[in-house]
Design a protein around this motif. Structure first.
Motif, PDB file in Angstrom:
ATOM      1  N   UNK A   1       0.561  -1.018  -0.101  1.00  0.00           N
ATOM      2  CA  UNK A   1       0.032  -0.356   0.468  1.00  0.00           C
ATOM      3  C   UNK A   1       0.802   1.206  -0.175  1.00  0.00           C
ATOM      4  N   UNK A   2       0.315   1.868  -1.050  1.00  0.00           N
ATOM      5  CA  UNK A   2       1.548   3.243  -0.878  1.00  0.00           C
ATOM      6  C   UNK A   2       0.793   4.175  -0.696  1.00  0.00           C
ATOM      7  N   UNK A   3       0.953   5.305   0.557  1.00  0.00           N
ATOM      8  CA  UNK A   3       0.357   6.688   0.529  1.00  0.00           C
ATOM      9  C   UNK A   3       0.834   7.679  -0.089  1.00  0.00           C
ATOM     10  N   UNK A   4       0.718   8.373  -1.218  1.00  0.00           N
ATOM     11  CA  UNK A   4       1.077   9.541  -1.901  1.00  0.00           C
ATOM     12  C   UNK A   4       2.931   8.702  -1.693  1.00  0.00           C
ATOM     13  N   UNK A   5       3.340   7.682  -2.353  1.00  0.00           N
ATOM     14  CA  UNK A   5       4.222   6.924  -2.688  1.00  0.00           C
ATOM     15  C   UNK A   5       5.543   6.297  -2.151  1.00  0.00           C
ATOM     16  N   UNK A   6       4.730   6.351  -0.832  1.00  0.00           N
ATOM     17  CA  UNK A   6       5.412   6.685   0.220  1.00  0.00           C
ATOM     18  C   UNK A   6       4.608   4.784   0.390  1.00  0.00           C
ATOM     19  N   UNK A   7       5.856   4.161   0.798  1.00  0.00           N
ATOM     20  CA  UNK A   7       4.862   2.362   1.139  1.00  0.00           C
ATOM     21  C   UNK A   7       4.799   2.108   2.620  1.00  0.00           C
ATOM     22  N   UNK A   8       3.619   1.779   3.027  1.00  0.00           N
ATOM     23  CA  UNK A   8       3.305   2.788   4.110  1.00  0.00           C
ATOM     24  C   UNK A   8       2.354   1.462   4.838  1.00  0.00           C
ATOM     25  N   UNK A   9       3.307   0.532   3.793  1.00  0.00           N
ATOM     26  CA  UNK A   9       2.098  -1.071   4.183  1.00  0.00           C
ATOM     27  C   UNK A   9       2.644  -2.084   5.536  1.00  0.00           C
ATOM     28  N   UNK A  10       3.468  -1.516   6.504  1.00  0.00           N
ATOM     29  CA  UNK A  10       3.649  -2.314   7.930  1.00  0.00           C
ATOM     30  C   UNK A  10       3.137  -1.258   8.452  1.00  0.00           C
ATOM     31  N   UNK A  11       3.260   0.068   8.444  1.00  0.00           N
ATOM     32  CA  UNK A  11       2.949   0.748   9.334  1.00  0.00           C
ATOM     33  C   UNK A  11       1.615   0.297   9.478  1.00  0.00           C
TER      34      UNK A  11
END
Ligand code: DC
Length: 223
Positions: free
Chosen positions: A82-92
């Motif tokens: 999952x990317x939020x504005x291009x940042x991988x936030x899959x773990x968070x």
């Protein structure tokens, strides 16, 4: 099943840790379909609101946030990134604070409208397995296949406990978080968690993941 080359829309709904995500992911691999984890999208919204200091009560700010943020789901064989504005936030987004926040933000109508819009775009071409709470009832009420997965609360809490191991969360904490979330998700006014009238219910309490996948695969192939 694929005699006609038709690429189906398969909806899988159910409460947390009912087995739906793992099953959906493995089934997608077997069918060479795309898997979309819609819970991750609500989680990413919650994270965006938290990080950007947007209160869930501030409707204009929330509306603006939803239009501005970019949530992307990258399909990888082992699951979704999952990317939020291009940042991988899959773990968070799997952490406990975001888990709670995702259920809270999912109550809000304008959030759901935006997520449903994105989900319909993602699934429109078919060849997709989407899991969540309202896929068979709201997102794709005309889905080719609808499954509703359930499991007894103790089994679900145990499964989640194993997933969360090493994160310092006790079984009791997990059990009470899950009870709260089940209640919040199934009693909300808009698109509550519920089985669609024409969904097939599967109790996974005594089933292994492999058995769940085989069961669904057989059902899809024989129908
Ligand atoms: O599937 P999950 O546990 O990652 O979902 C997190 C939260 O998002 C869940 O508690 C409720 C919400 N959700 C929803 O309201 N509708 C969906 N289709 C998927 C998730």
């Amino acid at each position: 099943m694929n005699d006609t080359g038709k690429r189906y829309i398969i909806a899988i709904d159910g409460p947390a840790s009912s087995g739906k995500s793992t099953t959906a992911k493995m089934l997608a691999n077997r069918l060479r379909y795309i898997y979309i984890d819609t819970g991750a999208m609500y989680r990413a919204c919650g994270l965006a609101a938290l990080e950007q200091g947007v209160s869930l009560n501030d409707e204009p700010a929330l509306r603006e946030l939803l239009q501005r943020i970019r949530i992307e789901i990258r399909y990888a064989g082992e699951g979704n990134r999952i990317l939020l504005d291009g940042r991988d936030v899959s773990q968070r987004i799997r952490e406990a604070d975001i888990t709670k926040l995702s259920s809270e933000i999912a109550v809000i109508g304008l959030v759901r409208e935006r997520m449903v819009e994105l989900q319909r775009e993602m699934g429109a071409a078919g060849g997709v397995i989407m899991d969540g709470r309202d896929i068979g009832t709201v997102v794709f009420p005309g889905a080719d296949f609808k499954f509703f997965m359930v499991a007894d609360p103790n089994t679900r809490a145990q499964r989640r406990f194993l997933e969360m191991q090493g994160k310092g969360v006790s079984l009791e904490e997990i059990r009470s978080e899950m009870e709260w979330r089940d209640r919040n998700d199934s009693t909300r006014a808009i698109a509550p968690l519920k089985k669609a009238d024409d969904a097939v219910e599967i109790d996974t309490s005594a089933m292994s993941i492999e058995e769940q996948v085989e069961w669904l695969l057989k059902y899809v192939e024989q129908t």
